[in-house]
Every structure is written in C-alpha cells, then in structure tokens.
Design an enzyme around this catalytic site. Structure first.
Site, PDB file in Angstrom:
ATOM      1  N   CYS A   2      76.282   9.159  37.649  1.00 28.63           N
ATOM      2  CA  CYS A   2      77.442   8.547  36.696  1.00 28.63           C
ATOM      3  C   CYS A   2      76.640   7.252  36.051  1.00 28.63           C
ATOM      4  CB  CYS A   2      78.656   8.149  37.581  1.00 28.63           C
ATOM      5  SG  CYS A   2      79.676   9.533  38.243  1.00 28.63           S
ATOM      6  N   ARG A  26      72.120  10.420  34.486  1.00 31.98           N
ATOM      7  CA  ARG A  26      72.751  10.032  35.573  1.00 31.98           C
ATOM      8  C   ARG A  26      73.818  11.038  35.957  1.00 31.98           C
ATOM      9  NH1 ARG A  26      71.416   4.582  36.862  1.00 31.98           N
ATOM     10  NH2 ARG A  26      73.201   4.483  38.289  1.00 31.98           N
ATOM     11  N   TRP A  71      79.058  12.384  36.916  1.00 31.10           N
ATOM     12  CA  TRP A  71      78.300  13.449  38.008  1.00 31.10           C
ATOM     13  C   TRP A  71      79.359  13.816  39.027  1.00 31.10           C
ATOM     14  CZ3 TRP A  71      76.894  14.017  43.303  1.00 31.10           C
ATOM     15  CH2 TRP A  71      76.159  15.011  43.420  1.00 31.10           C
ATOM     16  N   ASN A  95      81.556   4.376  39.172  1.00 26.36           N
ATOM     17  CA  ASN A  95      80.306   5.160  39.928  1.00 26.36           C
ATOM     18  C   ASN A  95      80.299   4.774  41.267  1.00 26.36           C
ATOM     19  OD1 ASN A  95      77.771   6.200  40.319  1.00 26.36           O
ATOM     20  ND2 ASN A  95      76.779   4.392  39.618  1.00 26.36           N
ATOM     21  N   GLY A  96      80.043   5.652  42.050  1.00 20.34           N
ATOM     22  CA  GLY A  96      80.436   5.664  43.617  1.00 20.34           C
ATOM     23  C   GLY A  96      81.353   6.425  44.373  1.00 20.34           C
ATOM     24  N   GLU A 456      56.490  20.542  46.731  1.00 11.50           N
ATOM     25  CA  GLU A 456      56.943  19.885  45.264  1.00 11.50           C
ATOM     26  C   GLU A 456      56.914  20.848  44.219  1.00 11.50           C
ATOM     27  OE1 GLU A 456      58.287  17.342  44.376  1.00 11.50           O
ATOM     28  OE2 GLU A 456      58.060  16.945  42.335  1.00 11.50           O
ATOM     29  N   LYS A 460      60.277  21.801  42.215  1.00 10.04           N
ATOM     30  CA  LYS A 460      60.160  21.596  40.408  1.00 10.04           C
ATOM     31  C   LYS A 460      60.638  23.014  39.870  1.00 10.04           C
ATOM     32  CE  LYS A 460      59.938  18.622  40.217  1.00 10.04           C
ATOM     33  NZ  LYS A 460      60.122  17.422  40.641  1.00 10.04           N
ATOM     34  N   GLU A 463      64.326  23.551  40.699  1.00 14.58           N
ATOM     35  CA  GLU A 463      65.172  22.682  39.855  1.00 14.58           C
ATOM     36  C   GLU A 463      65.472  22.965  38.576  1.00 14.58           C
ATOM     37  OE1 GLU A 463      64.771  17.951  41.023  1.00 14.58           O
ATOM     38  OE2 GLU A 463      63.028  19.012  40.853  1.00 14.58           O
ATOM     39  N   HIS A 479      54.883  33.420  60.483  1.00 11.78           N
ATOM     40  CA  HIS A 479      55.899  33.277  61.437  1.00 11.78           C
ATOM     41  C   HIS A 479      57.154  33.454  60.963  1.00 11.78           C
ATOM     42  CE1 HIS A 479      52.634  32.149  64.192  1.00 11.78           C
ATOM     43  NE2 HIS A 479      52.381  31.123  63.528  1.00 11.78           N
ATOM     44  N   LYS A 580      69.859  12.444  38.239  1.00 10.81           N
ATOM     45  CA  LYS A 580      68.741  11.309  38.518  1.00 10.81           C
ATOM     46  C   LYS A 580      69.676  10.363  39.113  1.00 10.81           C
ATOM     47  CE  LYS A 580      64.489  10.090  36.600  1.00 10.81           C
ATOM     48  NZ  LYS A 580      63.631  11.513  37.339  1.00 10.81           N
TER      49      LYS A 580
HETATM   50  C1  G6P Z   1      67.567  13.491  42.727  1.00 14.95           C
HETATM   51  C2  G6P Z   1      66.822  13.915  41.857  1.00 14.95           C
HETATM   52  C3  G6P Z   1      65.155  14.088  42.129  1.00 14.95           C
HETATM   53  C4  G6P Z   1      64.684  12.921  42.842  1.00 14.95           C
HETATM   54  C5  G6P Z   1      65.439  12.270  44.091  1.00 14.95           C
HETATM   55  C6  G6P Z   1      65.135  10.974  44.540  1.00 14.95           C
HETATM   56  O1  G6P Z   1      67.594  14.229  43.913  1.00 14.95           O
HETATM   57  O2  G6P Z   1      67.409  14.996  41.328  1.00 14.95           O
HETATM   58  O3  G6P Z   1      64.392  14.693  41.145  1.00 14.95           O
HETATM   59  O4  G6P Z   1      63.344  13.326  43.380  1.00 14.95           O
HETATM   60  O5  G6P Z   1      66.853  12.227  43.404  1.00 14.95           O
HETATM   61  O6  G6P Z   1      65.276  10.163  43.460  1.00 14.95           O
HETATM   62  P1  G6P Z   1      64.402   8.716  43.607  1.00 14.95           P
HETATM   63  O7  G6P Z   1      64.834   7.934  42.328  1.00 14.95           O
HETATM   64  O8  G6P Z   1      64.912   8.155  44.987  1.00 14.95           O
HETATM   65  O9  G6P Z   1      63.043   8.798  43.609  1.00 14.95           O
END
Ligand code: G6P
Length: 585
Positions: A2, A26, A71, A95-96, A456, A460, A463, A479, A580
């Site tokens: 947010c 955000r 969000w 926000n929160g 990762e 990626k 996502e 397994h 984010k």
């Molecule tokens: C969210 C984002 C990810 C990110 C994660 C941790 O889930 O979508 O891309 O890796 O937060 O964020 P940070 O700011 O703690 O690295």
C-alpha cells in the site's frame, strides 16, 4: 505494501497523483485521492491501477490532498474498498492491518456509524468523527490510542488546511518542499519534489501544513524531528528507454554489485568483527528472493567460517519458535528493510539476546533501526516487484561479510561486476524463454550453491509469467518430483561447481530418460559433451570462483523469466496479486 502520499500546499492533487504513480510497486489493485476544497472533502477512488484516476483529476482542486494505492488485505479490490475512506469531517488512507477492528466496528455500528466498505481501515475515519470536538490533533491522538496492529495513516480534516500522519510499524515519511509539505510511504516518491525529509518513528504523529511540520508522541508530547536531504536523482524511478523496470534493473546488476562492494568499508568490517566475538552459530533470514540470497550466504559462511550457519524463512523463524541466544548472529536480509516478517524476526532475535545484522538496500528502513550493524546493499531503487539487482547486491554484501568475519577476502570478488556484464550478453536466453512458455511446468535443479539459484530461478519465473514450476536440490528430484516429468515439462539444471558437475549431469540424464526436456546453465568447465548433446538450450557461463557463481548464474534465469512474461503478454513489473515491501505479517 500500500502506497500513501499526501501534500499540503500548491498543486496538491497533481503532486499526490505523481507520488502515487511512483509508489505503485507497493500495491496496484485500487487507488484513490481525497482533496480539501473550500471546506469540503472530495474523493475519487476506483478499482484498478493509479492511472484509472487520471481522467477525473481535473474535477479535484485544493491545497491539501491525500492518496493511496492499495494491496488488499481486508475486502476485495473494489471501488468501495479502495482508500481513501471519507466520512463526516475526515478522510483517511491506511497501510497496515488493524487487528482489533472488528470489536471497534461493532461498537461504532451500535453508536449509529454506518460502514461502506469491508476494510479494517474504515473504522479509523469513524473513530476520528467520534472523537472530534474541533481539535484535529486531539481526535487523532484519541483514535490512534484505540488501534492495535500496524499502521501508517494519513488523515485529511475538512476544518483545516493540514494533514496528520501517524506511524506504528509501517513506514511513513514527511518531506519539506518549496511552499509545501509532503507525506509519503518512501523516499524515492519524494525525490525531485521534497528537499528534505524526516522518517517518522513508531509511536509518532506529525501534523503538516503548507509551511510547517510538527512531530508528537502518541500522547502529544512534542518531539524533535531532524530533516535529512532527499537525493534529487530521479533516474532510478525512470525507465530510461527500457520497456520495463525489470529489464532495466537486470542490466543494472554490474553497478549494483560494484557499488555494494565499494560501500563495504573498514567501519563496517570492524563493527562486524566486534559483533562476531562469542558467536558460535549464524542464522540468516529473509523472505522471497531475500531468503534465497540468505541461503547462499549460509552455504558460504558455514564453509568459509567453519561455524554452523543456516537460513530460515523469516515468517517460520518465529512461527516455529527458533531457539537462539547471545551466541547467535542473526543476519536479516531484505531489499526494502520493511518486510514485516523479516523485521519481526530481527526483533524476535534481539529479544532473545542474539546479535543482529541487517543487510538492506534502504538506509532509513525499519530493519536498520533494529540491527546492531547495518551492511548496505547499494543496488539503487528497485521498482519492479520481482527482485533482481538487489538479489545480486545482497549476495555481494554477504560475501563481503563472510570475508570480514573470516579475515580473508573472498577470491575474485573484485572481478565479479565485469563477469556480470559479460553474462548479460549470454546467447540463447531468448530460446530458454520460449521453452519456458511452451512447457506445462518448469523444474529448476542444482546442488550446493546452485540450489538456492534454482529456487530463485523458479520463483522469478512463476512471479512474473505465472508458469508453474519448482526449484529442487538435484539429488532430491528422484525422491518424488520425478513423477511430474513428462515430454511437456522442462527441467533447467544449474551447474557451476566442478566438484558436483558429474552428479548433477546424472540427474539430468534421469530426467531425459523419462522423456523430459532439459536446458542447462553451466560454467564452461562443468559442461561435458554428454550434458550439452541433448540439451534444448545450453547457456555457457564464464568460470568463476565457486562462491561468486550465484551472482552470475541467476542472470540468464532472471532475464529469461522476464522475456517469458513479455511473450505471455504479462506485465513483469506488476505481477498479479503481489506487491513489493510487504509490510503485513
Ligand atoms: C515480496 C516481493 C518479493 C521479495 C520479498 C521480500 O514478496 O514480492 O519480490 O523478494 O517481498 O522483500 P524484501 O524487501 O524483504 O527483500
């Protein structure tokens, strides 16, 4: 998570709108703006992205405005659930999460207040009206004292050309501009507008007007606020000719790594060495991509330092009650430094006497305030929701930490930025992206330091393109997950450690013998004829010391995920359902 923007003075609506566009990373499911116009509050809000508001902006005029890009946590992304929530004399953006909202809502309904949305946030506007007797600040004080949970609030009052902001565990910053003051969820949204800024602390309220800002505690004792200059550079938040931020930010990896390593100075090294005395185990923590760099850090530190080191997902660290004490070094990794799970994990560690190091890309973040020592990542502002350059910066920072704690510099660290630049030119990444889009599922495998990279790569891809898949330790595939392999699946093997290359090559053969397609991302010296022969795509990386390879092997995976998203017609910068800086637990 947010985005909040507020402004008192000048062309407040346009300034708030511009800020919301920058804060959209955000959250982007709905947005809205309220403005004070001749003693009335006018509000527009809509489901969808901030740009949905643009056409109606001309209908809003006034010198004090607040805005929000959401969000969703409570209530679907609809026009009604969008912020601001306006009623009576007030309008509010939040926000929160307000944890005690349902009991307060019942109380307010019994008192005759009617609710229009399903959000937890709407109680705030009704509480303000309930406590208002002509004194704005007193109403804000009485309201925030009722709230449990986390909040950054920005409040507009119909009776005065002022905005109030309040913070409890969610970020909010006030900025001083020419003839105006701002409120914002982050600093980059103020760049180019505000000259200086003050990051509110937990338990603070600020009131801003055209020419003044005052800061108080939650019981209204006046407090000092030291404003710091806001860097005027805006290039970080501009596309600079790239079609998407994700492409731009991947191309910025060499600079991110180089700047991070140069920022790691003697002071940081000495502080870490001091903190390390008496430590006999290391726990690294983070969420999402940051958890994957934490894993890499754990692999490297355990080997280099000969001390038990492991990575824990930040939310689980507390959920399972991880045991730690004064002999533990907790290294919390976070791009934003605001991720609630990570910040709370760091607080949990502190409460148990552990020593805390923050590895963050944002100097003024909440995580830095919890830590004993801060190790800076200098990746620059990352706008794309999916982390790319910050991941490489984090690993570079963690390698510098491992070097400092062991007293030996990690081999080859000084050449890693140029190796990244070389890998950015790798061939066959487009072919890999096309294969991704033609597969029913993509499985990423690796051993040792290649395993976190496999995780990762998988994160990626899902996502940004929504193509399903998993990351797996290459040895574990047989397994269970091998049952999923058929001719419609693609398995990507990451192989950079010569000592483990033969074993991972054997795992690749097991996949091929079951009809699965394979692709390989490997260091030159790890590629055998056998490995290359039946690979649909083989991407060759320059050889580099083992601990450095996770910084370069991830680059083709990030770029291929980006291209796959574009091929599938998705916006890689704003994946569905995500945001984010996830500031809720
Ligand atoms: C969210 C984002 C990810 C990110 C994660 C941790 O889930 O979508 O891309 O890796 O937060 O964020 P940070 O700011 O703690 O690295």
């Amino acid at each position: 998570m947010c985005g909040i923007m507020g402004c008192v003075g000048g062309d407040a609506v346009q300034k708030v709108y511009r800020g919301l566009v920058k804060l959209e990373y955000r959250g982007y499911d709905s947005a809205g703006i309220s403005v004070l116009s001749y003693g009335n509050i006018c509000t527009i809000k809509k489901a969808g992205m901030v740009s949905q508001l643009e056409r109606e902006l001309t209908s809003l005029n006034g010198t004090a405005a607040i805005g929000h890009t959401r969000w969703a946590t409570h209530g679907s992304p609809s026009d009604l659930n969008a912020h601001p929530h306006a009623s009576g004399k007030f309008s509010v953006v939040h926000n929160g999460i307000i944890e005690n909202y349902s009991s307060i809502k019942e109380e307010l309904i019994a008192e005759g207040y009617s609710f229009k949305s399903e959000t937890d946030s709407e109680i705030v506007v009704h509480l303000l009206n309930k406590y208002y007797n002509g004194d704005f600040l007193m109403a804000v004080k009485n309201t925030v004292q009722r709230l449990k949970g986390t909040f950054a609030l920005c409040i507009l009052c119909a009776d005065c050309n002022l905005i109030a902001v309040a913070r409890s565990r969610n970020p909010i910053i006030i900025g001083r501009g020419k003839g105006c003051f701002y409120a914002s969820s982050d600093m980059p949204a103020l760049a180019g507008d505000a000259e200086s800024a003050y990051v509110l602390k937990d338990g603070q309220i600020a009131v801003i007007g055209e020419d003044r800002a005052e800061v108080y505690g939650f019981t209204l004792e006046k407090q000092q606020a030291e404003f710091v200059p806001v860097a005027a550079s805006q290039t970080d938040t501009q596309l600079c000719g790239y079609p998407h931020y994700m492409a731009k930010e991947i191309n910025e990896i060499p600079a991110a790594v180089k700047n991070t390593l140069s920022a790691f100075g003697k002071d940081c090294e000495n502080a870490l060495k001091g903190l390390y005395c008496g430590v006999n185990r290391i726990i690294l923590t983070g969420c999402g991509t940051a958890y994957h760099s934490a894993m890499t850090g754990a692999y490297v530190m355990e080997e280099v330092l000969g001390v038990p080191a492991r990575a824990e997902i930040a939310s689980e660290l507390r959920s399972r009650g991880c045991v730690m004490g004064g002999d533990t070094l907790l290294i919390a990794v976070s791009q934003s430094g605001e991720t609630a799970d990570t910040v709370e994990a760091a607080r949990y560690a502190r409460e148990r006497g552990a020593k805390v190091v923050a590895v963050t890309n944002v100097a003024y973040s909440a995580l830095n305030c919890v830590a004993d020592v801060v190790v800076p990542v200098r990746a620059g502002t990352e706008v794309c929701v999916a982390a790319t350059k910050s991941y490489c910066g984090q690993i570079a920072a963690l390698l510098a930490v491992a070097g400092a704690l062991s007293g030996k510099r990690i081999d080859g660290l000084e050449d890693i930025a140029s190796a990244c630049a070389q890998v950015l030119k790798c061939k066959y990444v487009h072919a890999l992206a096309r294969l991704f889009t033609q597969s029913s599922g993509v499985y990423f495998i690796g051993r040792g330091v290649d395993y976190p990279v496999a995780l990762e790569g998988s994160l990626k891809l899902k996502e940004v393109s929504y193509i399903p898949g998993e990351g797996y330790p290459a040895g574990e595939l047989k397994h269970g997950t091998l049952a999923l392999i058929d001719e419609n699946t693609l398995s990507v093997a990451i192989i950079t450690d010569r000592a483990l290359a033969a074993k991972t090559t054997a795992s690749v053969q097991q996949i091929r013998s079951r009809g699965g397609k394979t692709a390989v991302i490997a260091s030159q010296s790890c590629i055998s004829k056998e490995l290359e022969k039946d690979a649909q795509v083989c991407i060759k990386l320059p050889d580099c010391p083992k601990y450095l390879s996770p910084i370069i092997s991830v680059i083709p995976l990030q770029y291929a995920a980006y291209l796959a998203a574009v091929i599938c017609g998705k916006n890689p910068d704003k994946p569905r359902n995500l945001a984010k800086s996830v500031t809720v637990e």
